[in-house]
Scaffold this motif. Sequence first.
Motif, mmCIF file in Angstrom:
data_model
loop_
_atom_site.group_PDB
_atom_site.id
_atom_site.type_symbol
_atom_site.label_atom_id
_atom_site.label_comp_id
_atom_site.label_asym_id
_atom_site.label_seq_id
_atom_site.Cartn_x
_atom_site.Cartn_y
_atom_site.Cartn_z
ATOM 1 N N VAL A 173 29.072 52.427 42.876
ATOM 2 C CA VAL A 173 29.374 51.823 44.177
ATOM 3 C C VAL A 173 28.148 51.055 44.669
ATOM 4 O O VAL A 173 28.156 49.834 44.757
ATOM 5 C CB VAL A 173 29.823 52.873 45.225
ATOM 6 N N ALA A 174 27.063 51.761 44.974
ATOM 7 C CA ALA A 174 25.904 51.133 45.607
ATOM 8 C C ALA A 174 25.315 49.997 44.783
ATOM 9 O O ALA A 174 24.920 48.954 45.331
ATOM 10 C CB ALA A 174 24.836 52.188 45.886
ATOM 11 N N ILE A 175 25.249 50.180 43.464
ATOM 12 C CA ILE A 175 24.716 49.137 42.592
ATOM 13 C C ILE A 175 25.818 48.225 42.081
ATOM 14 O O ILE A 175 25.619 47.009 41.939
ATOM 15 C CB ILE A 175 23.930 49.757 41.421
ATOM 16 N N ALA A 176 26.994 48.759 41.856
ATOM 17 C CA ALA A 176 28.093 47.943 41.315
ATOM 18 C C ALA A 176 28.452 46.787 42.232
ATOM 19 O O ALA A 176 28.805 45.699 41.756
ATOM 20 C CB ALA A 176 29.323 48.820 41.054
ATOM 21 N N VAL A 177 28.377 46.978 43.555
ATOM 22 C CA VAL A 177 28.700 45.862 44.449
ATOM 23 C C VAL A 177 27.726 44.708 44.251
ATOM 24 O O VAL A 177 28.126 43.534 44.296
ATOM 25 C CB VAL A 177 28.739 46.307 45.929
ATOM 26 N N MET A 216 26.360 39.395 42.213
ATOM 27 C CA MET A 216 25.342 38.563 41.586
ATOM 28 C C MET A 216 25.680 38.205 40.142
ATOM 29 O O MET A 216 24.863 37.608 39.437
ATOM 30 C CB MET A 216 23.991 39.291 41.615
ATOM 31 N N ALA A 217 26.858 38.574 39.697
ATOM 32 C CA ALA A 217 27.231 38.344 38.292
ATOM 33 C C ALA A 217 27.157 36.859 37.929
ATOM 34 O O ALA A 217 27.559 35.996 38.723
ATOM 35 C CB ALA A 217 28.632 38.883 38.031
ATOM 36 N N GLU A 218 26.670 36.596 36.727
ATOM 37 C CA GLU A 218 26.583 35.221 36.244
ATOM 38 C C GLU A 218 27.583 34.937 35.140
ATOM 39 O O GLU A 218 27.657 33.808 34.641
ATOM 40 C CB GLU A 218 25.156 34.940 35.763
ATOM 41 N N THR A 219 28.337 35.969 34.760
ATOM 42 C CA THR A 219 29.409 35.774 33.780
ATOM 43 C C THR A 219 30.653 36.499 34.275
ATOM 44 O O THR A 219 30.559 37.466 35.037
ATOM 45 C CB THR A 219 29.042 36.323 32.390
ATOM 46 N N GLN A 220 31.805 36.035 33.806
ATOM 47 C CA GLN A 220 33.049 36.690 34.198
ATOM 48 C C GLN A 220 33.087 38.123 33.695
ATOM 49 O O GLN A 220 33.565 39.034 34.392
ATOM 50 C CB GLN A 220 34.252 35.923 33.638
ATOM 51 N N GLU A 221 32.552 38.342 32.504
ATOM 52 C CA GLU A 221 32.577 39.677 31.918
ATOM 53 C C GLU A 221 31.753 40.660 32.742
ATOM 54 O O GLU A 221 32.162 41.799 32.975
ATOM 55 C CB GLU A 221 32.051 39.641 30.470
ATOM 56 N N ALA A 222 30.572 40.220 33.186
ATOM 57 C CA ALA A 222 29.720 41.097 33.994
ATOM 58 C C ALA A 222 30.397 41.418 35.321
ATOM 59 O O ALA A 222 30.376 42.567 35.780
ATOM 60 C CB ALA A 222 28.371 40.435 34.234
ATOM 61 N N TYR A 223 31.008 40.409 35.934
ATOM 62 C CA TYR A 223 31.717 40.635 37.194
ATOM 63 C C TYR A 223 32.882 41.592 36.996
ATOM 64 O O TYR A 223 33.052 42.555 37.763
ATOM 65 C CB TYR A 223 32.231 39.309 37.753
ATOM 66 N N SER A 225 33.387 43.881 34.780
ATOM 67 C CA SER A 225 32.944 45.247 34.507
ATOM 68 C C SER A 225 32.514 45.946 35.793
ATOM 69 O O SER A 225 32.909 47.089 36.064
ATOM 70 C CB SER A 225 31.791 45.230 33.506
ATOM 71 N N ALA A 226 31.692 45.271 36.597
ATOM 72 C CA ALA A 226 31.224 45.874 37.843
ATOM 73 C C ALA A 226 32.374 46.112 38.815
ATOM 74 O O ALA A 226 32.459 47.165 39.453
ATOM 75 C CB ALA A 226 30.167 44.981 38.481
ATOM 76 N N GLN A 229 35.526 46.622 38.131
ATOM 77 C CA GLN A 229 36.356 47.737 37.686
ATOM 78 C C GLN A 229 35.694 49.079 37.959
ATOM 79 O O GLN A 229 36.331 50.023 38.440
ATOM 80 C CB GLN A 229 36.671 47.601 36.193
ATOM 81 N N ARG A 230 34.410 49.176 37.652
ATOM 82 C CA ARG A 230 33.681 50.426 37.915
ATOM 83 C C ARG A 230 33.693 50.767 39.400
ATOM 84 O O ARG A 230 33.854 51.928 39.775
ATOM 85 C CB ARG A 230 32.239 50.312 37.419
ATOM 86 N N LEU A 231 33.502 49.762 40.223
ATOM 87 C CA LEU A 231 33.484 49.977 41.659
ATOM 88 C C LEU A 231 34.794 50.574 42.154
ATOM 89 O O LEU A 231 34.806 51.619 42.824
ATOM 90 C CB LEU A 231 33.217 48.649 42.379
ATOM 91 N N PHE A 232 35.891 49.939 41.831
ATOM 92 C CA PHE A 232 37.159 50.405 42.378
ATOM 93 C C PHE A 232 37.663 51.674 41.695
ATOM 94 O O PHE A 232 38.369 52.474 42.322
ATOM 95 C CB PHE A 232 38.187 49.278 42.388
ATOM 96 N N ASP A 233 37.265 51.887 40.440
ATOM 97 C CA ASP A 233 37.576 53.181 39.823
ATOM 98 C C ASP A 233 36.879 54.301 40.590
ATOM 99 O O ASP A 233 37.466 55.367 40.839
ATOM 100 C CB ASP A 233 37.117 53.202 38.360
#
Length: 325
Positions: free
Chosen positions: A161-165, A170-177, A179-180, A182-186
């Motif tokens: 949550v705290a870091i995933a947001v 700040m993601a620079e790729t679709q894949e990085a965004y 992943s973050a 999905q982890r956040l909302f899970d």
Amino acid sequence: MSEDTSVMSATRFNGRIRRNGGAWPVEAGRYRLLASRACPFAGRSLIVRRLMGLEPAISVAFTDPLQDERGWRLPAPDPVLGIRFLSEPYFAAAPGYDAGVSVPVMVDVPSGKVATNDIDTLSIDLATEWGEHARRGAPDLYPEAHRAEIDELNTDVFHNVAIAVYEAGMAETQEAYDSAYQRLFDCLDRMEERLTGRRYLVGDTITEADVRLFNSLARFDAIYHGYFKCNRNLLAQMPALWAYARDLFQTPGFGDTVDFDDMKRHYFTVLDAGNPHHIVAGGPDLSGWLAPHGRDALGGRPFGEGTPPGPPPAAEAVPPAGRPG
């Protein structure tokens, strides 16, 4: 911490301020807490300091929510430390220092040097090491019987949550965004399920786990949902989490440390990659934070055998512009 890429960097000054001595012994009046009401990581230390009643023992200075190329700054020269920029105690502690300058930070007043900026241990030490200076009725925020469970939840919430947001925003790729996101909302779904039938995350009282989750939730609809593209749903659309967040906000020591105006001005002007003209969003409507939450029906004792803290010192009160209503 600094709301730039250093938010994901490791803590440099990981000293511990402890009652049994060491390099940084507990001593009333020796340390000054430098914090920003905009920062969720600094919010932890502000809440714990309030809940424990440590205001007379540990003074505080609030940074300006805005920054320039020199980073975090104080609105005026600090009357205790004589500094204007947060970088100064970092340079005093480590000449030539070239890593991130972050809040919260505890500064040793006699030397003007950073004692610790360790976001993982600073609030725990405030809750456990400063007992002789705590107010009568201070709660046990890190009870020994529940520490393993609290630590496990804190790790989950920190990374997911705290870091995933930030990783999403700040993601620079679709894949990085992706992943973050999905982890956040899970993780938020796990917290929603956990809090559906219980008032607090661990046991029946407020603990460090609640302090940490609350600080991310307080910023979710105003910042993370839109600005960081964490927009599957609003916090206000998650019934248990939204009621839980309101319950804590209305608990003395939580909402009275939250400045929504500082938050918005900071995020929308300092992180300017997606907002080059520094337009600060007008919403959301904050009045919902004061709406009845109904969580009392789940039982629980917010402060355990203790009592609520009194009002914050007048000099530390959140300005009207930062409060709902």
